[in-house]
Design a protein around this motif. Structure first.
Motif, mmCIF file in Angstrom:
data_model
loop_
_atom_site.group_PDB
_atom_site.id
_atom_site.type_symbol
_atom_site.label_atom_id
_atom_site.label_comp_id
_atom_site.label_asym_id
_atom_site.label_seq_id
_atom_site.Cartn_x
_atom_site.Cartn_y
_atom_site.Cartn_z
ATOM 1 N N SER A 28 63.435 74.209 41.398
ATOM 2 C CA SER A 28 62.447 74.355 42.081
ATOM 3 C C SER A 28 62.774 74.347 43.839
ATOM 4 O O SER A 28 64.393 74.163 43.399
ATOM 5 C CB SER A 28 62.243 72.153 42.241
ATOM 6 N N THR A 29 61.845 74.637 44.067
ATOM 7 C CA THR A 29 62.515 75.504 45.978
ATOM 8 C C THR A 29 61.814 74.683 46.638
ATOM 9 O O THR A 29 61.421 74.826 47.794
ATOM 10 C CB THR A 29 61.301 76.999 46.230
ATOM 11 N N ARG A 30 61.312 73.725 45.948
ATOM 12 C CA ARG A 30 61.169 72.935 46.976
ATOM 13 C C ARG A 30 61.878 71.308 46.835
ATOM 14 O O ARG A 30 62.190 70.757 46.467
ATOM 15 C CB ARG A 30 59.121 72.373 46.321
ATOM 16 N N LYS A 31 61.587 70.487 47.982
ATOM 17 C CA LYS A 31 62.494 69.421 48.627
ATOM 18 C C LYS A 31 61.847 68.623 47.276
ATOM 19 O O LYS A 31 60.767 68.353 47.008
ATOM 20 C CB LYS A 31 62.908 68.805 49.096
ATOM 21 N N PRO A 32 63.051 67.500 46.196
ATOM 22 C CA PRO A 32 61.769 66.580 45.433
ATOM 23 C C PRO A 32 61.674 65.212 46.067
ATOM 24 O O PRO A 32 61.196 65.151 46.664
ATOM 25 C CB PRO A 32 63.851 65.751 45.894
ATOM 26 N N GLY A 33 60.519 66.098 44.915
ATOM 27 C CA GLY A 33 59.057 64.976 45.356
ATOM 28 C C GLY A 33 59.382 64.043 44.719
ATOM 29 O O GLY A 33 60.538 63.050 44.179
ATOM 30 N N LEU A 34 58.719 62.709 44.786
ATOM 31 C CA LEU A 34 58.093 61.238 44.471
ATOM 32 C C LEU A 34 58.506 61.459 43.308
ATOM 33 O O LEU A 34 59.564 60.702 42.736
ATOM 34 C CB LEU A 34 57.031 60.770 44.975
ATOM 35 N N HIS A 35 57.854 62.006 42.554
ATOM 36 C CA HIS A 35 57.611 62.343 41.538
ATOM 37 C C HIS A 35 59.324 62.632 40.685
ATOM 38 O O HIS A 35 59.671 61.911 39.561
ATOM 39 C CB HIS A 35 57.368 63.104 40.214
ATOM 40 N N HIS A 36 59.986 63.383 41.438
ATOM 41 C CA HIS A 36 61.343 63.313 40.886
ATOM 42 C C HIS A 36 62.306 62.093 41.399
ATOM 43 O O HIS A 36 63.192 61.573 40.518
ATOM 44 C CB HIS A 36 62.387 65.050 41.595
ATOM 45 N N LYS A 37 62.091 61.494 42.367
ATOM 46 C CA LYS A 37 63.297 60.375 42.602
ATOM 47 C C LYS A 37 62.642 59.436 41.576
ATOM 48 O O LYS A 37 63.608 58.438 41.709
ATOM 49 C CB LYS A 37 62.142 59.662 44.399
ATOM 50 N N TYR A 38 61.146 59.582 41.298
ATOM 51 C CA TYR A 38 61.311 58.357 40.681
ATOM 52 C C TYR A 38 61.722 58.157 39.131
ATOM 53 O O TYR A 38 62.440 57.036 38.485
ATOM 54 C CB TYR A 38 59.389 57.574 40.231
ATOM 55 N N GLN A 39 61.877 59.457 38.689
ATOM 56 C CA GLN A 39 63.002 60.058 37.155
ATOM 57 C C GLN A 39 64.223 59.457 37.384
ATOM 58 O O GLN A 39 64.427 59.107 36.692
ATOM 59 C CB GLN A 39 62.423 61.286 37.127
ATOM 60 N N LEU A 40 64.437 59.997 38.252
ATOM 61 C CA LEU A 40 65.774 59.146 38.680
ATOM 62 C C LEU A 40 66.421 58.293 38.808
ATOM 63 O O LEU A 40 67.288 56.975 38.146
ATOM 64 C CB LEU A 40 66.296 59.946 40.471
ATOM 65 N N THR A 41 65.034 57.575 39.107
ATOM 66 C CA THR A 41 65.453 55.920 39.383
ATOM 67 C C THR A 41 65.840 54.795 38.067
ATOM 68 O O THR A 41 66.140 54.413 37.818
ATOM 69 C CB THR A 41 64.248 55.036 40.481
ATOM 70 N N ALA A 42 63.890 55.585 37.360
ATOM 71 C CA ALA A 42 64.721 55.244 35.455
ATOM 72 C C ALA A 42 65.210 55.456 34.855
ATOM 73 O O ALA A 42 65.727 54.319 34.258
ATOM 74 C CB ALA A 42 63.039 55.662 35.522
ATOM 75 N N TYR A 43 66.095 56.985 35.622
ATOM 76 C CA TYR A 43 67.164 56.774 34.612
ATOM 77 C C TYR A 43 68.923 55.922 35.369
ATOM 78 O O TYR A 43 69.182 55.764 34.949
ATOM 79 C CB TYR A 43 67.747 58.492 35.470
ATOM 80 N N VAL A 44 68.957 55.454 36.222
ATOM 81 C CA VAL A 44 69.653 54.697 36.692
ATOM 82 C C VAL A 44 69.429 53.586 36.338
ATOM 83 O O VAL A 44 70.181 52.449 35.884
ATOM 84 C CB VAL A 44 69.257 54.655 38.868
#
Length: 190
Positions: free
Chosen positions: A99-115
């Motif tokens: 992606s060329t955009r800064k991480p969106g909320l959907h990316h942050k939530y995905q990462l949090t689920a992995y955490v």
């Protein structure tokens, strides 16, 4: 309990109808050009990752594991984390995004689920994760706040609710998302 995929959490934030089509009306859909291109770049990066250093992520050392499968029946969650760095008792999950955009909320939530999955598996507490943008080589540190964790739990409950009630969610407000969506032809009202 319905076991969901971590990517479903990202999809839910992007468009709830994707969840409906995934669980209530499983369809054979063709991947879009953007999806194919992004997957190719992601796969190539994952291949190259094996010989790269951790400096690109702002880390000095640690054991690097690629494509880490995580699953918890208790959480009702499963998925494949792009990259995990382990240094002693510290675990740093890294998601690679084309992606060329800064991480969106959907990316942050995905990462949090992995955490959440990592914390369950390793019986530990994780304070941060990283999202690395492939094209720009920018890495963003995402702090694991209680609010992020709470929101991910709520999203997981909502995904299960859609699957159980089989009610199609409303169309997204940002109709530009529909332009390249693989489910566009099935919505009927866009």
């Amino acid at each position: 309990m319905l076991e969901i995929k971590v990517t479903d959490i990202k999809q839910y934030i992007y468009c709830r109808r994707i969840i409906y089509f995934t669980y209530c009306m499983p369809l054979e859909v063709a991947k879009t050009y953007k999806m194919k291109y992004g997957k190719e770049k992601h796969d190539r990066t994952e291949e190259l990752e094996k010989r790269r250093t951790l400096q690109r992520y702002g880390l000095e050392s640690g054991e690097k594991r690629c494509s880490v499968w995580l699953e918890s029946k208790k959480l009702g969650l499963k998925g494949k984390l792009d990259l995990l760095v382990i240094k002693g008792n510290e675990y740093v999950p890294i998601e690679l995004k084309y992606s060329t955009r800064k991480p969106g909320l959907h990316h942050k939530y995905q990462l949090t689920a992995y955490v959440r999955l990592l914390e369950y598996k390793y019986k530990t507490s994780i304070r941060k994760g990283l999202i690395h943008l492939i094209p720009s080589k920018d890495t963003f540190e995402i702090k694991m706040t209680s609010n992020l964790r709470k929101k991910v739990r709520e999203v997981m409950e909502n995904i299960r609710k859609i699957a159980v009630t089989e009610r199609m969610p409303d169309v997204v407000r940002e109709r530009g998302k529909c332009k390249d969506c693989e489910y566009r032809n099935f919505c009927g009202d866009i």
